[in-house]
Design an enzyme around this catalytic site. Structure first.
Site, PDB file in Angstrom:
ATOM      1  N   CYS A  57       0.827  -1.200   0.000  1.00 49.33           N
ATOM      2  CA  CYS A  57       0.000   0.000   0.000  1.00 49.33           C
ATOM      3  C   CYS A  57       0.867   1.258   0.000  1.00 49.33           C
ATOM      4  CB  CYS A  57      -0.912   0.000   1.227  1.00 49.33           C
ATOM      5  SG  CYS A  57      -2.012   1.429   1.299  1.00 49.33           S
ATOM      6  N   CYS A  61       0.246   5.089   6.855  1.00 53.48           N
ATOM      7  CA  CYS A  61      -0.391   4.906   8.166  1.00 53.48           C
ATOM      8  C   CYS A  61       0.638   4.287   9.123  1.00 53.48           C
ATOM      9  CB  CYS A  61      -1.608   4.006   8.041  1.00 53.48           C
ATOM     10  SG  CYS A  61      -2.803   4.553   6.796  1.00 53.48           S
ATOM     11  N   CYS A  64       0.448   0.550  10.337  1.00 52.91           N
ATOM     12  CA  CYS A  64       0.109  -0.512   9.395  1.00 52.91           C
ATOM     13  C   CYS A  64       1.326  -1.203   8.786  1.00 52.91           C
ATOM     14  CB  CYS A  64      -0.776   0.043   8.283  1.00 52.91           C
ATOM     15  SG  CYS A  64      -1.372  -1.241   7.166  1.00 52.91           S
ATOM     16  N   CYS A 101     -16.036 -10.105   5.727  1.00 57.94           N
ATOM     17  CA  CYS A 101     -15.451  -8.846   5.263  1.00 57.94           C
ATOM     18  C   CYS A 101     -14.198  -9.116   4.447  1.00 57.94           C
ATOM     19  CB  CYS A 101     -15.120  -7.949   6.454  1.00 57.94           C
ATOM     20  SG  CYS A 101     -14.599  -6.281   5.961  1.00 57.94           S
ATOM     21  N   CYS A 133     -19.179  -7.499   3.591  1.00 55.82           N
ATOM     22  CA  CYS A 133     -18.561  -6.211   3.895  1.00 55.82           C
ATOM     23  C   CYS A 133     -17.248  -6.106   3.126  1.00 55.82           C
ATOM     24  CB  CYS A 133     -18.313  -6.118   5.408  1.00 55.82           C
ATOM     25  SG  CYS A 133     -17.409  -4.635   5.942  1.00 55.82           S
ATOM     26  N   CYS A 193     -19.559   0.896   8.424  1.00 59.28           N
ATOM     27  CA  CYS A 193     -18.745   0.318   9.498  1.00 59.28           C
ATOM     28  C   CYS A 193     -17.560   1.256   9.686  1.00 59.28           C
ATOM     29  CB  CYS A 193     -18.283  -1.087   9.123  1.00 59.28           C
ATOM     30  SG  CYS A 193     -17.159  -1.862  10.327  1.00 59.28           S
ATOM     31  N   ARG A 265     -17.733  -3.451  17.868  1.00 57.78           N
ATOM     32  CA  ARG A 265     -16.910  -4.618  17.546  1.00 57.78           C
ATOM     33  C   ARG A 265     -15.571  -4.576  18.279  1.00 57.78           C
ATOM     34  NH1 ARG A 265     -19.789  -7.030  13.611  1.00 57.78           N
ATOM     35  NH2 ARG A 265     -21.181  -5.686  12.395  1.00 57.78           N
TER      36      ARG A 265
END
Length: 331
Positions: A57, A61, A64, A101, A133, A193, A265
């Site tokens: 990616c 972040c 991550c 998901c 999801c 979500c 969650r």
């Protein structure tokens, strides 16, 4: 009480901080009481999360391990074949999941063959009778519409942290970009979500600010993941301390108090929580957990399915069964 007009959308930071800072036992009791008014406290929704495209990616972040710029042990994996994803979904359903998901490590969705394949995956998982999801990064209004037409039930796009602290964690996009994607999801008639991560080095006021952003939306997110930072070696936040369990309990309880209709969650970080600590989170209002095959949640460790099922049994809880819902329509 289960009426939309019973929900508030005008919380102040002072009000939320007052809830968050209540004496712990009082806070948990009040949150548990609210939980029982809106949900069946004996049911926990089991959601399976599968990484359908891993690593590489371009975002930065700080938490991550899938960011290409960090040196982690995570292996880059191209988009999985559709038949492989559907086999995972079938296995998840057989294991007790009612929600599946699919996550792709993209900055944003692009209108290309990969997105066409995601559309086919959504159709296939939907046909299995699971809530389907996706979390695919930033999304345009037209892309959200395509996903809705394919049968997507929910789209995950976490705020991560407060607007004020956001630039300390991510520089490759803005907080407003997150909000814009959520708006596009809403316009398409897909449920939202959205939650965040605690333990990033933020202050309690930042946690409250993030919750306020969610609670003051015109419509509350149907699903609110509360993640504890999973410290990944090679990322800028790898040396931060483990978040204290009582901070997690406070965060979950506060979320339950101000977002009473939402599924809260208990997400990343459960591998470092004992069964007793997770029980406190359920008492405070969490009513869903994520599971992943091979004891992973995307790319971080997670309890095994058998271990989770044994925990639910020990606590007198049971997996939530999927309700039959009408397909969303824009007509």
């Amino acid at each position: 009480m289960k009426q939309e007009n019973a929900l508030r959308h005008n919380w102040t930071k002072e009000e939320l901080l007052a809830i968050y800072n209540k004496p712990l036992m009082e806070l948990v009791y009040e949150a548990a009481s609210v939980h029982r008014q809106w949900h069946n406290p004996q049911e926990i929704q089991i959601s399976t999360l599968l990484s359908v495209k891993t690593g590489g990616c371009p975002e930065d972040c700080s938490y991550c391990g899938q960011a290409a710029r960090y040196h982690t042990d995570i292996k880059v994996q191209a988009l999985l074949p559709t038949e492989t994803v559907l086999a995972h979904a079938k296995k998840a359903k057989d294991s007790g999941s009612s929600r599946f998901c699919m996550a792709a490590a993209w900055r944003e969705v692009r209108d290309n063959r990969d997105f066409d394949r995601i559309i086919e995956m959504v159709k296939g998982v939907n046909e299995l009778g699971l809530e389907v999801c996706c979390t695919l990064g930033m999304l345009s209004e037209s892309q959200a519409q395509r996903l809705q037409e394919a049968g997507l039930y929910a789209y995950n796009h976490n705020l991560d942290t407060s607007e004020e602290f956001y630039d300390e964690i991510i520089s490759t996009r803005k907080f407003d970009n997150r909000i814009e994607t959520i708006k596009n999801v809403r316009k398409a008639g897909i449920t939202v979500c959205s939650g965040g991560i605690i333990g990033l080095g933020e202050k309690p006021a930042d946690r409250i600010s993030m919750l306020r952003s969610l609670a003051n939306m015109e419509k509350h997110p149907e699903s609110v993941p509360i993640n504890a930072l999973a410290r990944v070696a090679g990322t800028p936040l790898e040396h931060l301390p483990k978040i204290d369990i009582w901070e997690m309990v406070r965060m979950i309880a506060t979320a339950r108090m101000v977002l009473p209709s939402s599924m809260v969650r208990l997400s990343a970080g459960r591998i470092e929580m004992s069964e007793v600590e997770q029980a406190w989170c359920f008492m405070a209002g969490a009513n869903s957990i994520f599971i992943g095959e091979r004891q992973t949640l995307l790319v971080t460790p997670n309890p095994g399915v058998d271990e989770d099922m044994e925990m639910l049994k020990n606590l007198g809880l049971k997996p939530m069964q999927k309700e039959v819902k009408e397909t969303c329509s824009m007509s």
